[in-house]
Enzyme design. Structure first.
Site, PDB file in Angstrom:
ATOM      1  N   LYS A  22       5.532  33.023  92.709  1.00 38.12           N
ATOM      2  CA  LYS A  22       4.911  34.346  92.511  1.00 38.12           C
ATOM      3  C   LYS A  22       5.302  34.921  91.152  1.00 38.12           C
ATOM      4  O   LYS A  22       4.462  35.398  90.400  1.00 38.12           O
ATOM      5  CB  LYS A  22       5.372  35.289  93.637  1.00 38.12           C
ATOM      6  CG  LYS A  22       5.096  36.751  93.368  1.00 38.12           C
ATOM      7  CD  LYS A  22       5.505  37.630  94.533  1.00 38.12           C
ATOM      8  CE  LYS A  22       6.864  38.260  94.402  1.00 38.12           C
ATOM      9  NZ  LYS A  22       6.979  39.323  93.388  1.00 38.12           N
ATOM     10  N   ASN A  23       6.606  34.862  90.854  1.00 41.66           N
ATOM     11  CA  ASN A  23       7.075  35.529  89.637  1.00 41.66           C
ATOM     12  C   ASN A  23       6.735  34.763  88.358  1.00 41.66           C
ATOM     13  O   ASN A  23       7.061  35.217  87.255  1.00 41.66           O
ATOM     14  CB  ASN A  23       8.581  35.803  89.726  1.00 41.66           C
ATOM     15  CG  ASN A  23       8.890  36.884  90.750  1.00 41.66           C
ATOM     16  OD1 ASN A  23       7.970  37.523  91.283  1.00 41.66           O
ATOM     17  ND2 ASN A  23      10.165  37.109  91.034  1.00 41.66           N
ATOM     18  N   CYS A 116       8.138  46.767  95.326  1.00 37.91           N
ATOM     19  CA  CYS A 116       9.157  47.067  96.313  1.00 37.91           C
ATOM     20  C   CYS A 116      10.015  48.237  95.857  1.00 37.91           C
ATOM     21  O   CYS A 116      10.355  48.353  94.678  1.00 37.91           O
ATOM     22  CB  CYS A 116      10.060  45.850  96.518  1.00 37.91           C
ATOM     23  SG  CYS A 116       9.232  44.488  97.315  1.00 37.91           S
ATOM     24  N   ARG A 121      13.332  52.013  89.222  1.00 38.53           N
ATOM     25  CA  ARG A 121      12.824  50.865  88.468  1.00 38.53           C
ATOM     26  C   ARG A 121      12.114  51.382  87.224  1.00 38.53           C
ATOM     27  O   ARG A 121      10.880  51.387  87.142  1.00 38.53           O
ATOM     28  CB  ARG A 121      11.896  50.016  89.339  1.00 38.53           C
ATOM     29  CG  ARG A 121      12.623  49.379  90.512  1.00 38.53           C
ATOM     30  CD  ARG A 121      11.760  48.444  91.311  1.00 38.53           C
ATOM     31  NE  ARG A 121      11.651  47.130  90.706  1.00 38.53           N
ATOM     32  CZ  ARG A 121      11.086  46.089  91.313  1.00 38.53           C
ATOM     33  NH1 ARG A 121      10.583  46.215  92.510  1.00 38.53           N
ATOM     34  NH2 ARG A 121      11.008  44.921  90.710  1.00 38.53           N
ATOM     35  N   ASP A 304      17.100  38.472  94.621  1.00 38.45           N
ATOM     36  CA  ASP A 304      16.042  38.246  95.611  1.00 38.45           C
ATOM     37  C   ASP A 304      16.526  37.410  96.802  1.00 38.45           C
ATOM     38  O   ASP A 304      15.877  37.384  97.846  1.00 38.45           O
ATOM     39  CB  ASP A 304      14.829  37.554  94.970  1.00 38.45           C
ATOM     40  CG  ASP A 304      14.011  38.514  94.121  1.00 38.45           C
ATOM     41  OD1 ASP A 304      14.441  39.669  93.942  1.00 38.45           O
ATOM     42  OD2 ASP A 304      12.938  38.116  93.630  1.00 38.45           O
ATOM     43  N   ARG A 396       2.873  39.832 100.419  1.00 39.42           N
ATOM     44  CA  ARG A 396       2.852  39.944  98.952  1.00 39.42           C
ATOM     45  C   ARG A 396       3.485  38.721  98.296  1.00 39.42           C
ATOM     46  O   ARG A 396       3.198  38.419  97.134  1.00 39.42           O
ATOM     47  CB  ARG A 396       3.618  41.198  98.506  1.00 39.42           C
ATOM     48  CG  ARG A 396       2.903  42.500  98.794  1.00 39.42           C
ATOM     49  CD  ARG A 396       3.598  43.658  98.100  1.00 39.42           C
ATOM     50  NE  ARG A 396       4.056  43.221  96.800  1.00 39.42           N
ATOM     51  CZ  ARG A 396       5.248  43.463  96.280  1.00 39.42           C
ATOM     52  NH1 ARG A 396       6.117  44.186  96.921  1.00 39.42           N
ATOM     53  NH2 ARG A 396       5.583  43.004  95.097  1.00 39.42           N
TER      54      ARG A 396
HETATM   55  C1  UD1 Z   1      11.806  40.764  88.395  1.00 40.94           C
HETATM   56  C2  UD1 Z   1      11.255  40.064  89.613  1.00 40.94           C
HETATM   57  C3  UD1 Z   1      12.011  40.503  90.857  1.00 40.94           C
HETATM   58  C4  UD1 Z   1      13.512  40.302  90.670  1.00 40.94           C
HETATM   59  C5  UD1 Z   1      13.992  40.936  89.374  1.00 40.94           C
HETATM   60  C6  UD1 Z   1      15.442  40.625  89.051  1.00 40.94           C
HETATM   61  C7  UD1 Z   1       8.930  39.733  89.041  1.00 40.94           C
HETATM   62  C8  UD1 Z   1       7.502  40.081  89.314  1.00 40.94           C
HETATM   63  N1  UD1 Z   1       9.853  40.407  89.760  1.00 40.94           N
HETATM   64  O1  UD1 Z   1      11.594  42.161  88.582  1.00 40.94           O
HETATM   65  O2  UD1 Z   1      11.552  39.716  91.953  1.00 40.94           O
HETATM   66  O3  UD1 Z   1      14.194  40.897  91.759  1.00 40.94           O
HETATM   67  O4  UD1 Z   1      13.188  40.465  88.268  1.00 40.94           O
HETATM   68  O5  UD1 Z   1      15.633  39.249  88.962  1.00 40.94           O
HETATM   69  O6  UD1 Z   1       9.227  38.843  88.258  1.00 40.94           O
HETATM   70  N2  UD1 Z   1      15.544  48.022  84.276  1.00 40.94           N
HETATM   71  C9  UD1 Z   1      15.701  49.149  83.518  1.00 40.94           C
HETATM   72  N3  UD1 Z   1      14.764  49.425  82.572  1.00 40.94           N
HETATM   73  C10 UD1 Z   1      13.680  48.635  82.366  1.00 40.94           C
HETATM   74  C11 UD1 Z   1      13.531  47.471  83.148  1.00 40.94           C
HETATM   75  C12 UD1 Z   1      14.470  47.193  84.111  1.00 40.94           C
HETATM   76  O7  UD1 Z   1      16.670  49.888  83.672  1.00 40.94           O
HETATM   77  O8  UD1 Z   1      12.869  48.950  81.483  1.00 40.94           O
HETATM   78  C13 UD1 Z   1      16.530  47.703  85.319  1.00 40.94           C
HETATM   79  C14 UD1 Z   1      15.901  47.768  86.728  1.00 40.94           C
HETATM   80  O9  UD1 Z   1      15.836  49.088  87.191  1.00 40.94           O
HETATM   81  C15 UD1 Z   1      16.819  46.891  87.514  1.00 40.94           C
HETATM   82  C16 UD1 Z   1      17.228  45.822  86.498  1.00 40.94           C
HETATM   83  O10 UD1 Z   1      16.955  46.372  85.207  1.00 40.94           O
HETATM   84  O11 UD1 Z   1      17.943  47.610  87.928  1.00 40.94           O
HETATM   85  C17 UD1 Z   1      16.509  44.499  86.669  1.00 40.94           C
HETATM   86  O12 UD1 Z   1      15.132  44.698  86.500  1.00 40.94           O
HETATM   87  P1  UD1 Z   1      14.166  43.578  85.912  1.00 40.94           P
HETATM   88  O13 UD1 Z   1      14.942  42.390  85.509  1.00 40.94           O
HETATM   89  O14 UD1 Z   1      13.283  44.238  84.904  1.00 40.94           O
HETATM   90  O15 UD1 Z   1      13.302  43.216  87.200  1.00 40.94           O
HETATM   91  P2  UD1 Z   1      11.732  43.157  87.332  1.00 40.94           P
HETATM   92  O16 UD1 Z   1      11.139  42.505  86.132  1.00 40.94           O
HETATM   93  O17 UD1 Z   1      11.208  44.467  87.793  1.00 40.94           O
END
Ligand code: UD1
Length: 415
Positions: A22-23, A116, A121, A304, A396
């Site tokens: 998925k990711n 989720c 986020r 995850d 999902r």
């Molecule tokens: C992706 C994955 C999700 C996984 C996560 C961490 C997808 C579609 N989803 O989510 O399944 O759980 O990586 O491996 O690939 N953060 C900030 N600012 C930002 C972006 C992120 O503070 O601009 C923080 C988030 O709030 C969180 C952490 O960084 O606490 C990790 O987020 P991130 O690595 O961005 O996860 P996703 O890309 O949302």
């Protein structure tokens, strides 16, 4: 609203086929916008997040057809630069269209992405990088308008290796004049998969698999055919399910190299795990608690997998301590596991799990994708009947979830 009816207590035994990740497929589908052209993506999981990505592509003016695990997309005629709020709200990965649209058109209008609920986020890291490339943005209530007359090469040092920010910045960087260096980039295998796809389209990107990525902007991109990697989170879920039910599963098409942190924890707990190039065989007769289990960016223990492995540890011998370092609210499955008899004490970032001999069935509501999967795992290992509602969370991210579990002896019905 869907539900699973599960009668637990049987070990899982059999083989499951791991689907495409998925990711990986979600960023790849967003990336098809950047160059414009015809793309065939193989190994696409049949999950609702992929349907949402295809709906977004159609709204943008592309054609998108699915034929089982194959998706054909033609992005040549894309003309819209705005994603409606109802599609943005359906999944977090919708944010990846921001970088893709900026690269293609120099402008994008989106609203806050859904997905989720795992605590806050934000997208500040995405915006930090885009601004360094020369993009301007403004918020009008819920709407984010982003534009750039030209995108320019630069160095972006991410304060945290965010997966989504790294992907968004790679996509925007493709249209930059000059070179973009992303320091402290996320190293998750799905990033390497996205880069593999972009290279097949003609992009020039160096540093795959490391925390420093160099993207040469301006390369002409063209359509391509690409197969995405297997889903390591789906595989981790089945590994945890085998451990929880003291079963034996063959995960066909899984890549063990991506799962070392999860495999190590389960082996320490007493699981026997045989790893082949594209297959994992897990067998669990007795499960001991493992501590601590600390989530971390790749190649640490994945956030995850935290909920599914916690469901297994709920009946392990001894005390496991989980520390969640990635998301601030990722123990939302704990009350449901407790309703099934698990002994778990959780604070915001820590959960102490004292293994019990047996869980019992209960009626619970899925809270999120992986949390819902954890509830299914707990129910499979529990004595008696469970009902898990809001299965749309699981739809999902897990293709044919109930069917695959049934084929391994689980008593699970979708109702
Ligand atoms: C992706 C994955 C999700 C996984 C996560 C961490 C997808 C579609 N989803 O989510 O399944 O759980 O990586 O491996 O690939 N953060 C900030 N600012 C930002 C972006 C992120 O503070 O601009 C923080 C988030 O709030 C969180 C952490 O960084 O606490 C990790 O987020 P991130 O690595 O961005 O996860 P996703 O890309 O949302």
């Amino acid at each position: 609203m869907g539900a699973y009816q599960i009668i637990g207590g049987r070990p899982l035994e059999g083989a499951v086929q791991i689907h495409g990740a998925k990711n990986s497929v979600l960023p790849v589908l967003a990336a098809t916008i950047v160059g414009g052209g015809e793309y065939t993506i193989h190994n696409c999981p049949e999950i609702s997040d992929v349907d949402t990505a295809l709906d977004i592509l159609r709204v943008l003016g592309c054609t998108a057809e699915r034929d089982g695990a194959r998706v054909c997309v033609d992005t040549s005629a894309a003309e819209n630069r705005e994603i409606p709020e109802e599609l943005m709200k359906k999944m977090r990965a919708a944010i990846l269209f921001l970088g893709a649209l900026l690269a293609r058109f120099g402008t994008a209008t989106i609203s806050a992405p859904g997905g989720c609920v795992l605590g806050e986020r934000p997208i500040n890291l995405h915006l930090l990088g885009l601004r360094l490339m020369g993009a301007d943005y403004e918020y009008d209530r819920e709407t984010l308008r982003c534009r750039a007359s030209t995108l320019r090469g630069c160095t972006v040092a991410l304060p945290f290796p965010s997966v989504g920010a790294t992907e968004n910045l790679i996509l925007a960087a493709l249209a930059c004049e000059g070179e973009v260096t992303i320091c402290n980039a996320a190293k998750e295998p799905e990033i390497a998969d996205l880069i593999g796809f972009l290279r097949a389209c003609g992009a020039k990107i160096a540093g795959t698999g490391t925390s420093v990525l160099q993207i040469v902007g301006g390369a002409a991109l063209h359509g391509t055919e690409y197969g995405v990697m297997p889903d390591r989170m789906e595989a981790a879920t089945y590994l945890a399910a085998a451990a929880a039910t003291r079963g034996r599963l063959v995960l066909q098409g899984a890549n063990p190299a991506h799962l070392q942190a999860v495999i190590e924890i389960l082996e320490r707990g007493g699981c026997e795990i045989a790893q082949q190039q594209d297959e994992i065989i897990v067998r669990c007769d007795r499960l001991r608690a493992v501590s601590p289990i600390v989530t971390a960016p790749y190649d640490g223990f994945p956030t995850d997998a935290q909920a599914p492995v916690m469901a297994a540890m709920a009946t392990a011998e001894g005390v496991s301590v989980f520390e969640e370092t990635i998301f601030s609210d990722r123990f939302r499955h704990v009350p449901a596991l407790r309703a099934m008899g698990a002994r778990i004490y959780a604070t915001e970032r820590h959960a102490v799990v004292t293994g019990v001999r047996r869980l019992h069935g209960a009626s619970v509501e899925a809270t999120d994708l992986r949390g819902g999967a954890a509830m299914v795992i707990a129910a499979l290992s529990a004595e008696g009947e469970s009902r898990i509602t809001k299965t749309e969370h699981m739809e999902r991210g897990y293709a044919s979830f109930a069917q695959a579990l049934r084929s391994c002896g689980a008593q699970i019905e979708s109702i």
